[in-house]
Motif scaffolding. Structure first.
Motif, PDB file in Angstrom:
ATOM      1  N   ALA A  30       0.820  -1.212   0.000  1.00 14.03           N
ATOM      2  CA  ALA A  30       0.000   0.000   0.000  1.00 14.03           C
ATOM      3  C   ALA A  30       0.850   1.256   0.000  1.00 14.03           C
ATOM      4  O   ALA A  30       0.431   2.300   0.468  1.00 14.03           O
ATOM      5  N   HIS A  31       2.072   1.182  -0.530  1.00 14.52           N
ATOM      6  CA  HIS A  31       2.912   2.373  -0.583  1.00 14.52           C
ATOM      7  C   HIS A  31       2.436   3.304  -1.684  1.00 14.52           C
ATOM      8  O   HIS A  31       1.986   2.882  -2.729  1.00 14.52           O
ATOM      9  N   SER A  32       2.561   4.578  -1.462  1.00 16.68           N
ATOM     10  CA  SER A  32       2.307   5.536  -2.526  1.00 16.68           C
ATOM     11  C   SER A  32       3.578   5.726  -3.331  1.00 16.68           C
ATOM     12  O   SER A  32       4.662   5.313  -2.933  1.00 16.68           O
ATOM     13  N   VAL A  33       3.438   6.354  -4.496  1.00 17.24           N
ATOM     14  CA  VAL A  33       4.607   6.611  -5.322  1.00 17.24           C
ATOM     15  C   VAL A  33       5.602   7.486  -4.565  1.00 17.24           C
ATOM     16  O   VAL A  33       6.811   7.275  -4.596  1.00 17.24           O
ATOM     17  N   GLN A  34       5.098   8.485  -3.835  1.00 17.79           N
ATOM     18  CA  GLN A  34       6.005   9.383  -3.134  1.00 17.79           C
ATOM     19  C   GLN A  34       6.811   8.643  -2.075  1.00 17.79           C
ATOM     20  O   GLN A  34       8.013   8.857  -1.929  1.00 17.79           O
ATOM     21  N   SER A  35       6.153   7.721  -1.342  1.00 23.71           N
ATOM     22  CA  SER A  35       6.895   6.993  -0.319  1.00 23.71           C
ATOM     23  C   SER A  35       7.893   6.057  -0.941  1.00 23.71           C
ATOM     24  O   SER A  35       8.964   5.816  -0.393  1.00 23.71           O
ATOM     25  N   LEU A  36       7.554   5.489  -2.100  1.00 25.65           N
ATOM     26  CA  LEU A  36       8.481   4.593  -2.771  1.00 25.65           C
ATOM     27  C   LEU A  36       9.734   5.335  -3.209  1.00 25.65           C
ATOM     28  O   LEU A  36      10.839   4.806  -3.135  1.00 25.65           O
ATOM     29  N   LEU A  37       9.557   6.550  -3.666  1.00 27.60           N
ATOM     30  CA  LEU A  37      10.708   7.296  -4.154  1.00 27.60           C
ATOM     31  C   LEU A  37      11.669   7.648  -3.033  1.00 27.60           C
ATOM     32  O   LEU A  37      12.836   7.939  -3.283  1.00 27.60           O
ATOM     33  N   ARG A  38      11.213   7.600  -1.792  1.00 24.30           N
ATOM     34  CA  ARG A  38      12.096   7.899  -0.674  1.00 24.30           C
ATOM     35  C   ARG A  38      12.896   6.671  -0.236  1.00 24.30           C
ATOM     36  O   ARG A  38      13.775   6.762   0.590  1.00 24.30           O
ATOM     37  N   VAL A  39      12.579   5.494  -0.813  1.00 20.66           N
ATOM     38  CA  VAL A  39      13.307   4.285  -0.442  1.00 20.66           C
ATOM     39  C   VAL A  39      14.668   4.305  -1.120  1.00 20.66           C
ATOM     40  O   VAL A  39      14.754   4.448  -2.336  1.00 20.66           O
ATOM     41  N   HIS A  76       3.562  -8.242  -7.445  1.00 16.06           N
ATOM     42  CA  HIS A  76       2.983  -8.990  -8.566  1.00 16.06           C
ATOM     43  C   HIS A  76       4.018  -9.410  -9.611  1.00 16.06           C
ATOM     44  O   HIS A  76       3.669 -10.148 -10.534  1.00 16.06           O
ATOM     45  N   ARG A  77       5.255  -8.944  -9.475  1.00 12.72           N
ATOM     46  CA  ARG A  77       6.271  -9.241 -10.484  1.00 12.72           C
ATOM     47  C   ARG A  77       7.427 -10.031  -9.886  1.00 12.72           C
ATOM     48  O   ARG A  77       7.829  -9.793  -8.745  1.00 12.72           O
ATOM     49  N   ALA A  78       7.924 -10.971 -10.673  1.00 16.95           N
ATOM     50  CA  ALA A  78       9.086 -11.771 -10.301  1.00 16.95           C
ATOM     51  C   ALA A  78       9.980 -11.911 -11.524  1.00 16.95           C
ATOM     52  O   ALA A  78       9.588 -11.576 -12.647  1.00 16.95           O
ATOM     53  N   SER A  90       9.934   2.668 -12.360  1.00 13.92           N
ATOM     54  CA  SER A  90       9.528   1.381 -11.816  1.00 13.92           C
ATOM     55  C   SER A  90       8.494   1.542 -10.715  1.00 13.92           C
ATOM     56  O   SER A  90       7.569   0.743 -10.594  1.00 13.92           O
ATOM     57  N   CYS A  91       8.623   2.588  -9.906  1.00 20.00           N
ATOM     58  CA  CYS A  91       7.642   2.845  -8.839  1.00 20.00           C
ATOM     59  C   CYS A  91       6.270   3.182  -9.406  1.00 20.00           C
ATOM     60  O   CYS A  91       5.243   2.708  -8.916  1.00 20.00           O
ATOM     61  N   VAL A  92       6.259   4.013 -10.447  1.00 20.90           N
ATOM     62  CA  VAL A  92       4.988   4.390 -11.069  1.00 20.90           C
ATOM     63  C   VAL A  92       4.318   3.157 -11.682  1.00 20.90           C
ATOM     64  O   VAL A  92       3.105   2.962 -11.559  1.00 20.90           O
ATOM     65  N   GLU A  93       5.095   2.309 -12.334  1.00 23.67           N
ATOM     66  CA  GLU A  93       4.536   1.101 -12.938  1.00 23.67           C
ATOM     67  C   GLU A  93       4.015   0.148 -11.866  1.00 23.67           C
ATOM     68  O   GLU A  93       2.982  -0.498 -12.038  1.00 23.67           O
ATOM     69  N   GLU A  94       4.717   0.071 -10.732  1.00 28.55           N
ATOM     70  CA  GLU A  94       4.261  -0.795  -9.642  1.00 28.55           C
ATOM     71  C   GLU A  94       2.921  -0.321  -9.094  1.00 28.55           C
ATOM     72  O   GLU A  94       2.010  -1.117  -8.857  1.00 28.55           O
ATOM     73  N   GLU A  95       2.788   0.976  -8.910  1.00 30.78           N
ATOM     74  CA  GLU A  95       1.519   1.494  -8.412  1.00 30.78           C
ATOM     75  C   GLU A  95       0.405   1.316  -9.442  1.00 30.78           C
ATOM     76  O   GLU A  95      -0.742   1.025  -9.089  1.00 30.78           O
TER      77      GLU A  95
END
Length: 361
Positions: A10-19, A35-37, A116-121
């Motif tokens: 349930a991460h948002s794009v903004q939180s992902l970008l801080r990782v 969902h991806r491997a 990659s974060c945008v595609e994941e969301e």
């Protein structure tokens, strides 16, 4: 942070970008796709044709429905429709494919970078919408083509028109089609004009507005049969799934291209009869020893002396719902002598409910 997997839920794009990106130290943190491997093909057996994509796809489908698959050098990125399928593949350690010289190692797909974060969301949103897939409702879907066979070994283009017949505007984010192996007998694909290819935040369909999506089917020589796929119209709050069927290389009845109806209910099992006498076979023939709990009620049924007279039990108005509501309980009709009458009537309800389903009463 640790080097253990941290699924993205349930991460948002903004939180992902801080990782921070993964580094080889204990202070770094990694985020993996839900969902991806990744399956690793160092010998290029898949891309080189030694192992068919059809066989790889079949092996992946053992874990769950495959949504997408694409090559990235010596690796293949696999997207599953359900997150548990991704976890199961990674937990197995490797993908075993029939005819492959060796298994393909399975790895996590690390979500790194803005793209990659945008595609994941986007994938998370799409898969959640597909769980709430609905029928057409206020949307009208038309296949703009004649339902006639397509010659094998050719490509065929046609259009599917989606029209909003409701009063509320709807935002169409994308049109999607599931993955088909490149070496399959037929392959469906979307041509230009999808909402996501226009670089906008969706296509607004006001009342009576339409979106026309071009579709292509490519078949191999010698192919024959009716082939199907699903088009997913992904809206902002739900998804609309439309089945497409195309006949290749034959001349079948056009009605065979319609969506398949559910299978008919199985016929009721015949009552066991003795071949010699035509009489009902007893549950416990004379001389047979049975140690099941409650068997005494069967063997002594003929000695009932009316000590506890049977009571009347009203038939439930919605018998199927009543019976289905008790499926979770541990059901033993011969549990005790004290509850025999209640259990007997519940057995009768089961029979009535089954007959109602078979006769559509």
């Amino acid at each position: 942070g640790s080097f253990g997997p941290q699924p993205l839920i349930a991460h948002s794009v903004q939180s992902l970008l801080r990782v921070p990106a993964m580094r080889h130290n204990a202070n770094s943190e990694r985020v993996f796709s839900t969902h991806r491997a990744v399956i690793v093909d160092y010998g290029r057996a898949i891309s080189g044709g030694t192992v068919s994509q059809v066989a790889v796809h079949a092996a992946l489908e053992e874990y769950g429905r495959v949504w997408h698959m694409e090559q990235m050098g010596s690796k293949w990125l696999v997207t599953f429709q359900a997150a548990p399928a991704t976890s199961a593949l990674i937990a197995s350690g490797a993908l075993v494919v029939e005819g492959a010289p060796e298994p393909f190692p399975a790895e996590h797909y690390q979500v790194v970078g803005k793209k990659s974060c945008v595609e994941e969301e986007r994938l998370l949103h799409l898969m959640e919408n597909m769980k709430r897939a609905t029928k057409s409702g206020s949307m009208k879907i038309e296949d703009v083509r004649e339902p006639q066979p397509i010659a094998a070994g050719t490509s065929f283009d046609w259009s599917i028109r989606l029209t909003n017949r409701g009063t509320q505007p709807r935002t169409l984010l994308s049109v999607e089609v599931p993955y088909q192996p490149a070496d399959a007998p037929v392959c469906f694909s979307l041509l230009k004009g999808t909402p996501q290819s226009k670089g906008k935040q969706g296509l607004l369909l006001s009342q009576t507005f339409s979106h026309t999506q071009a579709v292509r089917l490519v078949s191999r020589p010698g192919t024959a049969g009716v082939f199907r796929t699903r088009l997913v119209f992904n809206f902002s709050t739900y998804a609309l799934v439309h089945e497409v069927a195309v006949e290749v290389g034959g001349a079948l009845d056009p009605r065979s291209l319609a969506p398949r109806p559910p299978p008919p209910p199985p016929p009721a099992a015949a009552r066991p009869l003795s071949d010699a006498t035509g009489e009902l076979i007893p549950a416990l023939p004379p001389g047979r020893v049975c140690k099941l709990p409650g068997v005494r009620l069967l063997t002594t049924a003929g000695t009932y002396k009316g000590v506890k007279p049977l009571q009347e039990f009203e038939l439930p108005a919605d018998i199927v719902k009543t019976v289905e509501g008790r499926r979770g309980a541990s059901f033993n009709p011969w549990k005790t002598a004290q509850n025999y009458r209640t259990r007997l009537h519940e057995l009768l309800w089961l029979e009535e409910a089954q007959q109602a389903q078979h006769t559509h009463a």
